[in-house]
Design an enzyme around this catalytic site. Structure first.
Site, short mmCIF file in Angstrom:
data_model
loop_
_atom_site.label_atom_id
_atom_site.label_comp_id
_atom_site.label_asym_id
_atom_site.label_seq_id
_atom_site.Cartn_x
_atom_site.Cartn_y
_atom_site.Cartn_z
N ASP A 40 -59.22 -40.81 78.77
CA ASP A 40 -59.94 -41.48 79.84
C ASP A 40 -58.98 -42.35 80.66
O ASP A 40 -57.94 -42.79 80.14
CB ASP A 40 -61.06 -42.37 79.28
CG ASP A 40 -62.21 -41.56 78.72
OD1 ASP A 40 -62.33 -40.37 79.07
OD2 ASP A 40 -63.00 -42.12 77.92
N TYR A 75 -55.84 -43.27 67.05
CA TYR A 75 -56.06 -44.27 68.10
C TYR A 75 -56.08 -45.67 67.51
O TYR A 75 -56.44 -45.87 66.34
CB TYR A 75 -57.42 -44.05 68.78
CG TYR A 75 -57.60 -42.71 69.44
CD1 TYR A 75 -57.27 -42.52 70.77
CD2 TYR A 75 -58.13 -41.62 68.73
CE1 TYR A 75 -57.45 -41.28 71.39
CE2 TYR A 75 -58.31 -40.39 69.34
CZ TYR A 75 -57.97 -40.23 70.66
OH TYR A 75 -58.15 -39.00 71.26
N ASP A 114 -68.28 -48.26 77.12
CA ASP A 114 -67.05 -49.05 77.17
C ASP A 114 -67.22 -50.16 78.20
O ASP A 114 -68.25 -50.23 78.89
CB ASP A 114 -65.81 -48.18 77.47
CG ASP A 114 -65.89 -47.47 78.83
OD1 ASP A 114 -66.42 -48.05 79.79
OD2 ASP A 114 -65.41 -46.33 78.93
N ARG A 166 -65.38 -44.14 72.15
CA ARG A 166 -66.40 -44.99 72.80
C ARG A 166 -67.71 -44.95 72.03
O ARG A 166 -68.37 -45.96 71.82
CB ARG A 166 -66.65 -44.52 74.23
CG ARG A 166 -65.55 -44.82 75.21
CD ARG A 166 -65.91 -44.29 76.59
NE ARG A 166 -65.80 -42.85 76.69
CZ ARG A 166 -66.66 -42.07 77.32
NH1 ARG A 166 -67.74 -42.58 77.87
NH2 ARG A 166 -66.45 -40.77 77.40
#
Length: 286
Positions: free
Chosen positions: A39, A67, A81, A172
């Site tokens: 993203d 991540y 988010d 997310r």
């Protein structure tokens, strides 16, 4: 012609497609593709495949990713988010110990419902296009695997988490779901991809360095780097010609192999079965 894999450290506010488009100019190559979309708000490891190396993208799609994300408790947004519209703000009464105790519930194989703001298609339309029209549609859950999930630290209502997960996992949505399970809501406030398949952030190159480089080809990794976990096979000179013609080569064994010529040239990913080495995907120049 440029050929190989460059591991880009993607900056925030760039789409993955933006990065690929910019690198077409850098490498003077029309064939450029990225592996694993990030993203715009996300940073970190984005492998970009250049030239004939784009043939390897399909092998990368199923790679595990790692991540580091920031979960912000006490808020719910329409995008899951902090870039989205705030739908709810709630008081946060949970402790760090409660957050840590909850995380094991989200490890392992599980079903995850894709967010409305995603590129998943339903009826030929991407969900984010429907979401921008103010529409919400039913989404089928998708099977994902979260191999590792740990709490790295806390600052106020922000919790840093490390996640190692399968293809198709929405971090997310994980943040949103953890917030819901805690009863106070949650949204993703930051995201950095630290590893993708065999590529880690230590090997990544900041995009700004690539754009300013006099010799950007020095950052290209050989395409066989992607397949280094596979056993290697070196062909004889007599076996190279049938390999280049796509013919089966008599050979014992089973499973996938990375295949080289006698001079060390990477030729293909092959598959051993029923006493033959078969071509799965070739990478030699034609």
């Amino acid at each position: 012609m440029a050929c190989g894999i460059v591991v880009v450290d993607k900056p925030a506010d760039w789409t993955s497609q933006d990065v690929a488009a910019k690198l077409r100019g850098v490498y003077h190559q029309r064939r450029v593709g990225h592996g694993g979309t990030l993203d715009p708000m996300a940073t970190g490891v984005l492998p970009v495949f250049v030239g004939r190396a784009t043939r390897a993208v399909e092998f990368f799609e199923a790679a595990e990713k790692e991540y580091v994300t920031t979960l912000r408790l006490g808020m719910v947004t329409d995008t899951q988010d902090t870039t989205g519209r705030v739908l709810e703000e709630r008081p946060v009464a949970v402790t760090e110990e409660q957050v840590a105790a909850l995380l094991p519930r989200f490890r392992g194989s599980q079903a995850q419902i894709p967010p409305m703001y995603s590129a998943v298609k339903i009826g030929g339309q991407k969900l984010y296009q429907l979401a921008r029209q103010g529409r919400e549609v039913e989404r089928q859950p998708r099977q994902i695997v979260i191999e590792e999930l740990e709490l790295l630290g806390r600052r106020g209502n922000d919790y840093r988490l490390r996640v190692r997960c399968s293809k198709g996992t929405y971090i997310r949505t994980l943040c949103h779901d953890i917030g819901q399970a805690l009863g106070c809501g949650g949204a993703m406030a930051a995201l950095r991809r630290t590893a993708a398949g065999p590529f880690a952030e230590g090997a990544s190159v900041p995009l700004a360095d690539l754009l300013a480089a006099e010799d950007p080809e020095r950052y290209l990794l050989p395409v066989d780097t992607l397949f280094r976990s596979l056993p290697a096979v070196t062909l004889t000179e007599a076996q190279v010609k049938p390999c280049r013609n796509g013919a089966a080569i008599p050979m014992a064994g089973s499973g996938r192999r990375r295949v080289y010529g006698p001079d060390g040239t990477f030729l293909m990913v092959g598959r051993l079965e029923r006493g033959k080495l078969l071509t799965e995907k070739s990478f030699f120049e034609v």
